[in-house]
Scaffold this active site. Structure first.
Site: not given
Ligand code: C5P
Length: 225
Positions: A32, A59, A61, A64-66, A68, A114, A175, A204-205
């Site tokens: 990712k 990732d 996310k 914006d306007i459609g 774009t 979240t 985790r 991740g970590r």
């Protein structure tokens, strides 16, 4: 068993990311790339991963306007990225599906971040609960032709019911029992996430900050076997 681990390369340079990928070797094949690494190393590094025959979950996310969103998704689809996140609002998802066209890119909707609680939604003018908004957006995502949903392992079972068996569910916030939680408050173990209906887990970590990332990845695969 298919390897369900996606490692979050939350690091500040291509060099650091490359080092992790080298150390992980064949224990992981999906990475990712989020905003930090993208801002530091851009599509050049994404392309480097793809050229190494690794899969990339971008990732970013999009929101914006459609027009774009659509044009940006066309570019991502051309690059060979496997998964891309967009926000789960109707017009954004529709535009993303148009941009993806008949490519192999799989679009994932982020329903409600979240980090948001009921008060954050009220501040934005929404008069519904987080759970209701998640449910609404999952339904809209499936209607729009989105391939999957990024969600907490704690909501994966509900999302699976709403999204149906074909949706791809990816859960961060995972985790192993032995690992430190960091700043994550609501976590589940990899096994719990898959049992709740996730297809992939983002780690991740637990892996990237481990003194031996490869052993840590193999240990998770062992837990899942
Ligand atoms: O280090 P850790 O395993 O907590 O990393 C989790 C990754 O998943 C990070 O890249 C983070 O941005 C992402 N993520 C998350 N929680 C969400 C959505 C995404 O932790 N709800």
């Amino acid at each position: 068993m298919r390897n369900p681990i996606i490692v979050a390369l939350d690091v500040e340079s291509a060099d650091e990311a490359r080092n992790l990928v080298d150390r992980l070797g064949d224990s992981v094949s999906i990475y990712k790339v989020g905003m930090e690494l993208y801002a530091a190393a851009g599509m050049a590094f994404v392309q480097e991963l793809i050229n190494r025959r690794l899969d990339v979950f971008l990732d970013l996310k999009f929101y914006d306007i459609g027009e774009t969103v659509k044009r940006a998704v066309v570019q991502v689809a051309r690059s060979g990225v496997r998964f891309l996140t967009v926000h789960g609002s109707g017009a954004v998802m529709k535009a993303a599906v148009e941009g993806r066209g008949s490519s192999n890119l799989q679009l994932l909707a982020v329903t409600v971040l979240t980090s948001y609680d009921e008060q954050d939604l009220a501040d934005l003018g929404y008069k519904c609960s987080v759970a209701d908004l998640v449910a609404l957006r999952v339904r809209k995502a499936m209607e729009a032709g989105i391939d999957g949903i990024v969600c907490s392992p704690l909501e994966a079972a509900t999302v699976r019911q709403l999204a149906g068996p074909r949706a791809v569910l990816i859960t961060p916030g995972v985790r192993s029992a032995h690992a430190a939680k960091g700043d994550q408050k609501r976590v589940a173990t990899p096994r719990e996430a898959l049992d709740a209906g996730a297809n992939y887990i983002v780690v991740g970590r637990q892996i990237t900050r481990s003194p031996d990332p490869r052993s840590e990845a193999l240990r998770i695969l062992d837990e899942l076997a």
